[in-house]
Structures are given as structure tokens and as C-alpha cells.
Design an enzyme around this catalytic site. Structure first.
Site, short mmCIF file in Angstrom:
data_model
loop_
_atom_site.label_atom_id
_atom_site.label_comp_id
_atom_site.label_asym_id
_atom_site.label_seq_id
_atom_site.Cartn_x
_atom_site.Cartn_y
_atom_site.Cartn_z
N HIS A 10 0.83 -1.21 0.00
CA HIS A 10 0.00 0.00 0.00
C HIS A 10 0.87 1.26 0.00
O HIS A 10 2.03 1.23 0.40
CB HIS A 10 -0.95 0.01 1.19
CG HIS A 10 -0.26 0.09 2.52
ND1 HIS A 10 0.30 1.25 3.01
CD2 HIS A 10 -0.02 -0.86 3.45
CE1 HIS A 10 0.84 1.03 4.18
NE2 HIS A 10 0.66 -0.25 4.48
N GLU A 86 -1.75 -7.31 7.36
CA GLU A 86 -0.40 -7.12 7.87
C GLU A 86 -0.17 -7.99 9.09
O GLU A 86 -1.11 -8.46 9.74
CB GLU A 86 -0.18 -5.63 8.21
CG GLU A 86 1.20 -5.28 8.76
CD GLU A 86 2.36 -5.61 7.84
OE1 GLU A 86 2.63 -6.81 7.62
OE2 GLU A 86 3.03 -4.67 7.36
#
Length: 196
Positions: A10, A86
Site C-alpha cells: 500500500h 499485515e
């Protein structure tokens, strides 16, 4: 294997700028992160030698920073999955490495536990599950995974058959792109951390 696997981290967030561990916390991209995400679409076109909309299976983490990166890069997400989330930093969520080292000298996510979070072995197992499904799809088309820094580094290690902790050796910048493939059946890094 005829097709390739692409990892997109990202774009920049406020916490990635100041080094705060960002696992479960759902924060947006900064304006710079949005620009990076748009540029990543162009990077992906160069890597794939075709339009970003060329056939591929696109999976994304459910965190809005990953979903926004995919959208701004011009990708249509086929599946949103927690498997791409994550690393869970547990009690260290939102804290910098420097702050953690005030009480745990020499701490890194690669070498020490994250109390209340995932271990390297747990993250590796999650990466292995994800890659098992990805390998099946790669027989038919490219796969693009839009996710996060530490977890994508673990994906690289597991693609190569290495322990998760070897991820310390691979850097991935915000909105960086990585291309994984193989050479005559041997897993290979084709491109690593190509900037947006």
C-alpha cells in the site's frame, strides 16, 4: 508456470512515515500515498507489459490503505481477504521500533516476539495458505496481491522456500511492486521493490 505473481505494498500512511507498527489499525493513505498508488498502476503496466486491466486475479487486504491503493492503481479487486492482512503486532501496534527498544534492547519483528500478536511461524503459515491458492490460479492467469510491508516480505521468503525471518533481507517501500515467478520450475524474484 506461465504466469506471474505481483505484490503491491500500500501507499504511504501517516504511520508509515513515522515508523509506527501498523497492523490492525485501519488508517488512510496520505495525499502522497494516493499519488504513489496512482503511479503504481503505471509501474504494474510496465512490469506486465500491458494495461493494468489485463486479465489477472486481484486479491487485497481488507484494510482501507490497501483497498485504496488497489483502486487508485486501477485494479478491480476480485477478493478481499484477511489472509493478506499485515503482521499482527499485538501490544506493539502503533509503537515504533525505537520505543520498543527502550524496554527490549535490540528488538525487531524478525528476531523477537510481539506480545499479544502473531509469531513469525504464524505469519509464515498464513503466507503458505495464501500461496497455495495463488499457485493454483497461476496456471491460468497472473495474480496481484495488494497488501502490506512486513507480510509481503514474508510472502517473498515463503515463495522462495525460506523461513519467514529471512524477510529482514528484503525491503519494500510504500507502493513498491514486486514480481515473483520461476526459472524452469525454481521460484525466483523477477523484480523487487520497483518504485511507483
Amino acid at each position: 508456470m506461465d504466469h506471474r505473481l505481483y505484490l503491491i505494498r500500500h501507499g504511504q500512511t501517516e504511520w508509515s512515515v513515522n515508523g509506527r507498527h501498523t497492523g490492525r489499525t485501519d488508517i488512510p493513505l496520505t495525499p502522497t500515498g494516493e499519488e504513489q498508488a496512482r503511479a503504481t498502476g503505471k509501474t504494474l503496466e510496465k512490469l506486465r507489459d500491458g494495461p493494468v486491466t489485463a486479465p489477472a486475479r486481484v486479491l487485497a487486504s481488507p484494510r482501507r490503505r490497501a483497498l485504496a491503493t488497489a483502486e487508485l492503481a486501477g485494479l478491480a479487486v476480485d477478493e478481499v481477504t484477511e489472509e493478506l492482512a499485515e503482521w499482527d503486532y499485538g501490544d506493539y501496534e502503533g509503537i515504533t521500533t525505537e520505543e520498543i527498544r527502550e524496554t527490549v534492547p535490540g528488538w525487531t519483528i524478525w528476531s523477537h516476539p510481539a506480545p499479544g500478536g502473531e509469531s513469525a511461524e504464524q505469519v509464515a503459515a498464513r503466507a503458505d495458505r495464501l500461496l497455495a491458492g495463488v499457485r493454483e490460479t497461476l496456471a491460468d492467469r497472473d495474480v496481484i496481491l495488494v497488501g502490506h510491508g512486513h507480510f509481503s516480505r514474508v510472502l517473498v521468503t515463503r515463495w522462495l522456500g525460506l523461513p519467514a525471518v529471512y524477510g529482514v533481507h528484503f525491503g519494500l517501500d510504500p507502493a513498491g511492486a514486486t514480481e515473483l515467478g520461476d526459472e524452469r520450475g525454481t521460484p525466483q524474484i523477477k523484480h523487487l521493490n520497483v518504485p511507483s
